[in-house]
Design an enzyme around this catalytic site. Structure first.
Site, PDB file in Angstrom:
ATOM      1  N   LEU A  17       0.994  -1.194   0.144  1.00 23.97           N
ATOM      2  CA  LEU A  17      -0.043  -0.003  -0.031  1.00 23.97           C
ATOM      3  C   LEU A  17       0.755   1.035   0.216  1.00 23.97           C
ATOM      4  O   LEU A  17       0.523   2.334  -0.187  1.00 23.97           O
ATOM      5  CB  LEU A  17      -0.811   0.035   1.279  1.00 23.97           C
ATOM      6  CG  LEU A  17      -2.105  -1.057   1.134  1.00 23.97           C
ATOM      7  CD1 LEU A  17      -3.035  -0.788   2.524  1.00 23.97           C
ATOM      8  CD2 LEU A  17      -2.922  -0.813   0.111  1.00 23.97           C
ATOM      9  N   GLY A  18       2.161   1.062   0.205  1.00 28.21           N
ATOM     10  CA  GLY A  18       2.902   2.401   0.279  1.00 28.21           C
ATOM     11  C   GLY A  18       3.072   2.921   1.832  1.00 28.21           C
ATOM     12  O   GLY A  18       3.146   4.096   1.917  1.00 28.21           O
ATOM     13  N   ILE A 151       1.206 -13.935  11.270  1.00 26.93           N
ATOM     14  CA  ILE A 151       1.559 -14.532  12.657  1.00 26.93           C
ATOM     15  C   ILE A 151       3.098 -13.783  12.748  1.00 26.93           C
ATOM     16  O   ILE A 151       3.329 -13.614  13.923  1.00 26.93           O
ATOM     17  CB  ILE A 151       1.650 -15.956  12.248  1.00 26.93           C
ATOM     18  CG1 ILE A 151       0.348 -16.427  11.960  1.00 26.93           C
ATOM     19  CG2 ILE A 151       2.652 -16.673  13.383  1.00 26.93           C
ATOM     20  CD1 ILE A 151       0.361 -18.383  11.743  1.00 26.93           C
ATOM     21  N   GLU A 152       3.808 -13.633  11.769  1.00 25.79           N
ATOM     22  CA  GLU A 152       5.174 -13.187  11.980  1.00 25.79           C
ATOM     23  C   GLU A 152       5.131 -11.721  12.626  1.00 25.79           C
ATOM     24  O   GLU A 152       6.174 -11.383  13.130  1.00 25.79           O
ATOM     25  CB  GLU A 152       6.126 -13.447  10.977  1.00 25.79           C
ATOM     26  CG  GLU A 152       5.244 -12.648   9.598  1.00 25.79           C
ATOM     27  CD  GLU A 152       6.220 -12.971   8.400  1.00 25.79           C
ATOM     28  OE1 GLU A 152       6.750 -14.343   8.603  1.00 25.79           O
ATOM     29  OE2 GLU A 152       6.241 -12.398   7.294  1.00 25.79           O
ATOM     30  N   CYS A 383      27.883  -0.535 -11.999  1.00 22.28           N
ATOM     31  CA  CYS A 383      28.426  -1.669 -11.521  1.00 22.28           C
ATOM     32  C   CYS A 383      28.660  -2.892 -12.163  1.00 22.28           C
ATOM     33  O   CYS A 383      29.514  -2.934 -13.172  1.00 22.28           O
ATOM     34  CB  CYS A 383      27.480  -2.116 -10.188  1.00 22.28           C
ATOM     35  SG  CYS A 383      28.277  -3.118  -8.869  1.00 22.28           S
ATOM     36  N   GLN A 387      31.174  -3.154 -15.563  1.00 25.15           N
ATOM     37  CA  GLN A 387      31.991  -4.398 -15.596  1.00 25.15           C
ATOM     38  C   GLN A 387      31.902  -4.893 -17.315  1.00 25.15           C
ATOM     39  O   GLN A 387      32.629  -5.253 -17.830  1.00 25.15           O
ATOM     40  CB  GLN A 387      31.689  -5.300 -14.757  1.00 25.15           C
ATOM     41  CG  GLN A 387      31.957  -4.899 -13.449  1.00 25.15           C
ATOM     42  CD  GLN A 387      31.622  -6.031 -12.539  1.00 25.15           C
ATOM     43  OE1 GLN A 387      30.861  -7.190 -12.484  1.00 25.15           O
ATOM     44  NE2 GLN A 387      32.069  -5.924 -10.986  1.00 25.15           N
ATOM     45  N   HIS A 509      27.616   2.518  -6.886  1.00 25.60           N
ATOM     46  CA  HIS A 509      26.462   2.598  -7.233  1.00 25.60           C
ATOM     47  C   HIS A 509      25.810   4.075  -6.987  1.00 25.60           C
ATOM     48  O   HIS A 509      25.371   4.402  -5.626  1.00 25.60           O
ATOM     49  CB  HIS A 509      25.423   1.849  -6.384  1.00 25.60           C
ATOM     50  CG  HIS A 509      25.266   0.482  -6.543  1.00 25.60           C
ATOM     51  ND1 HIS A 509      24.475  -0.265  -7.413  1.00 25.60           N
ATOM     52  CD2 HIS A 509      26.224  -0.534  -6.488  1.00 25.60           C
ATOM     53  CE1 HIS A 509      24.860  -1.603  -7.664  1.00 25.60           C
ATOM     54  NE2 HIS A 509      25.829  -1.640  -7.020  1.00 25.60           N
ATOM     55  N   GLU A 511      23.263   5.685  -7.628  1.00 28.06           N
ATOM     56  CA  GLU A 511      21.798   5.870  -7.264  1.00 28.06           C
ATOM     57  C   GLU A 511      21.367   5.739  -6.071  1.00 28.06           C
ATOM     58  O   GLU A 511      20.432   6.003  -5.475  1.00 28.06           O
ATOM     59  CB  GLU A 511      21.238   4.545  -8.191  1.00 28.06           C
ATOM     60  CG  GLU A 511      21.145   3.395  -7.905  1.00 28.06           C
ATOM     61  CD  GLU A 511      22.435   2.362  -8.186  1.00 28.06           C
ATOM     62  OE1 GLU A 511      23.358   3.293  -8.594  1.00 28.06           O
ATOM     63  OE2 GLU A 511      22.366   1.095  -8.076  1.00 28.06           O
TER      64      GLU A 511
HETATM   65  N1  GLN Z   1      28.030  -9.236  -9.983  1.00 30.14           N
HETATM   66  C1  GLN Z   1      28.835  -7.866 -10.024  1.00 30.14           C
HETATM   67  C2  GLN Z   1      29.961  -8.298  -8.725  1.00 30.14           C
HETATM   68  O1  GLN Z   1      29.418  -8.648  -7.769  1.00 30.14           O
HETATM   69  C3  GLN Z   1      28.138  -6.900  -9.981  1.00 30.14           C
HETATM   70  C4  GLN Z   1      27.477  -6.551  -8.814  1.00 30.14           C
HETATM   71  C5  GLN Z   1      26.469  -5.296  -8.990  1.00 30.14           C
HETATM   72  O2  GLN Z   1      25.947  -5.081 -10.107  1.00 30.14           O
HETATM   73  N2  GLN Z   1      25.810  -4.626  -7.971  1.00 30.14           N
HETATM   74  O3  GLN Z   1      30.967  -7.833  -8.726  1.00 30.14           O
END
Ligand code: GLN
Length: 540
Positions: A17-18, A151-152, A383, A387, A509, A511
């Protein structure tokens, strides 16, 4: 200064529900009145943290600066309140039991039988009060995950009942329910709310405030009925109807004076006006934006709206600051082929290649990145996305055939992405990645430096694999620069191709570090570049 106040947010009828948005919105309003506010979430599941949970189970895993893997609601708390949270802001049943069992093994209970009441409930209460005891906050909002009646959830509800008793006026309960519209009967129904409040009452809690989630605005009659049947003051029956953006919810609650009602019920006097100018400017920007910026998000969980929550919110924030509507195209990486890549990506202003784990969908990411690089599209790799940028460059520019990450192919001849030394002998999965905020030093002449306008930045990590420094010279000599390095370990945190308009990959990251009032500089720069690219495309 006031005595620390505790507000609990529980939910009933259905999940999703937010509650997190309501908790964050109420926190925002109290903060906008000058109070020091933090929010924490207690999750009734047994996992120690959501780090080992699949996104299909639990959506995004959010990472705090101190390296804790948490529920995605913590992302909402940070984005709404512009605060940082830590490990203490997200507790699970697993952690509660682990603490109690550890103490039992040490002999701390002196021969007593260890029970849910009082030992588990005491541990829950102790954890609820940790942040309050620091003296740093006026209000601690605690969201209880799950739905009353589960329950939990019982030990949590019992703990809240006891805390109400102990804290008196310094404690308040907000209960969020759902009021469905039955289209065949053309009526909204309050019965589920009545039942849910009854369940809470049976467990010893009378909610002080009800928030009714509805699709459309409810009539006064309905609110009157709910107040009467649930023993809640009529002005304390608040509705949270659907709005176009979650960031409007604080204003919906403010319109119904939810903040004033909270203060009045808790005996707090506050003369100051709600200061929401910058928040409202943001919303205004969002509403008045006419032009759009089109971003393609390439990932393997695109059918799950919550899997990339922090990324989509960061993109939206940055687009809004650029006074654009965000047109987000979710592109399933498993569906990208050499044959359809042009069709899928050519109309985009910018591309973001998502984080992730494992082999599934990875080849599609390479195809997308090759296209993006060769067509000079603003491209952001986060991430695993970063890569993949490295692997694609190794294969197609450096000519290192079958280059890969050892996560995907242990026997690759070119381990351009490899497991970190300290990860090699690990046997436990949970909480063992490189997690949390690390400093990164940016090269002064890099695009990333330009974006941050800062040499030293602090960003959060969640990964096991790294750029393999043995290949650094080869990459740099051929046009991919290692633009950001961890000054302590020498690990590569940012790669970029300076000859392109905007092609940046971050091992971290960004974000996790973007809020409504403080959008992340790299997202801002990326959206800026995407807009420029879009305008250029229109001209040509
Ligand atoms: N799978 C990659 C690692 O473990 C990248 C992880 C990710 O994108 N958060 O390094």
């Amino acid at each position: 200064m006031i005595e620390t106040k505790y507000i609990f947010v529980t939910g009933g009828v259905v999940s999703s529900l937010g509650k997190g948005i309501v908790a964050a919105s109420l926190g925002k309003l109290l903060q906008a009145r000058g109070f020091r506010v933090t929010i924490q979430k207690f999750d009734p599941y047994i996992n120690i943290d959501p780090g080992t949970l699949n996104p299909y189970e639990h959506g995004e895993c959010y990472v705090t600066i101190d390296g804790h893997e948490t529920d995605l609601d913590l992302g909402h708390y940070e984005r709404f309140l512009n605060i940082t949270t830590t490990k203490v802001n997200n507790i699970t049943t697993g952690r509660i039991y682990q603490n109690v069992i550890d103490r039992e093994r040490k002999g701390d209970f002196l021969g007593k039988t260890v029970q849910v009441v009082p030992h588990i409930t005491d541990e829950i209460k102790r954890n609820i009060r940790v942040l309050g005891n620091t003296g740093e906050y006026d209000f601690i909002i605690t969201e209880i995950g799950g739905t009353v009646g589960d329950i939990e959830s019982l030990p949590y509800i019992e703990s809240v009942r006891q805390l109400r008793w102990e804290l008196g006026k310094n404690c308040l309960c907000v209960h969020l329910t759902y009021v469905p519209y039955i289209s065949a009967a053309k009526e909204v129904k309050t019965k589920p709310t009545q039942h849910s409040v009854k369940t809470l009452q049976e467990q010893g809690i009378q909610p002080n405030i009800l928030v009714l989630r509805t699709e459309e605005k409810l009539s006064e009659n309905i609110c009157h009925k709910v107040a009467l049947f649930c023993n809640v003051d009529e002005d304390a029956v608040i509705q949270s109807y659907d709005v176009p953006s979650i960031y409007e919810v604080p204003l919906v609650l403010a319109q119904q004076k939810m903040d004033e009602i909270v203060l009045q019920k808790m005996g707090v006097t506050n003369e100051s006006k709600l200061k929401l100018d910058r928040w409202k400017d943001f919303l205004n920007n969002m509403k008045t934006a006419e032009k759009t910026v089109t971003i393609g998000l390439v990932g393997k969980y695109v059918e799950l709206p919550d899997a990339y929550k922090s990324i989509t919110e960061s993109l939206l924030q940055a687009a809004t600051y650029h006074h654009r509507k965000l047109n987000l195209e979710l592109i399933h990486s498993e569906k990208i082929t050499e044959n359809n890549v042009e069709e899928l990506l050519c109309g985009l202003d910018g591309i973001l290649v998502a984080p992730g784990f494992g082999q599934r969908g990875i080849e599609g990411k390479f195809i997308a990145l090759k296209y993006a690089r060769e067509h000079n599209k603003p491209t952001f790799g986060v991430c695993l996305g970063m890569q993949c940028m490295v692997i694609e460059f190794a294969r197609n520019v450096l000519g290192l055939k079958d280059a890969n990450s050892t996560e995907m192919d242990l026997s690759t001849p070119y381990k351009v992405i490899d497991l970190m030394e300290e990860q090699k002998n690990l046997t436990v999965m949970g909480g063992s990645m490189r997690l949390g905020a690390y400093v990164c030093r940016l090269e002064k002449d890099s695009m990333a430096y330009k974006a941050y306008n800062n040499e030293l930045i602090l960003e959060r990590h969640r990964h096991r694999y790294e750029f393999n420094n043995k290949f650094k010279a080869q990459f740099e000599a051929n046009g991919m620069k290692c633009a950001g390095i961890n000054p302590e370990t020498g690990l590569v945190e940012v790669v970029e191709i300076p000859s392109l308009k905007w092609y940046i990959g971050t091992q971290y990251h960004p974000e996790y570090n973007s809020t409504v009032l403080n959008p992340n500089p790299l997202f801002m720069s990326f959206i800026g570049a995407a807009i420029e690219n879009g305008e250029l495309r229109i001209k040509n």
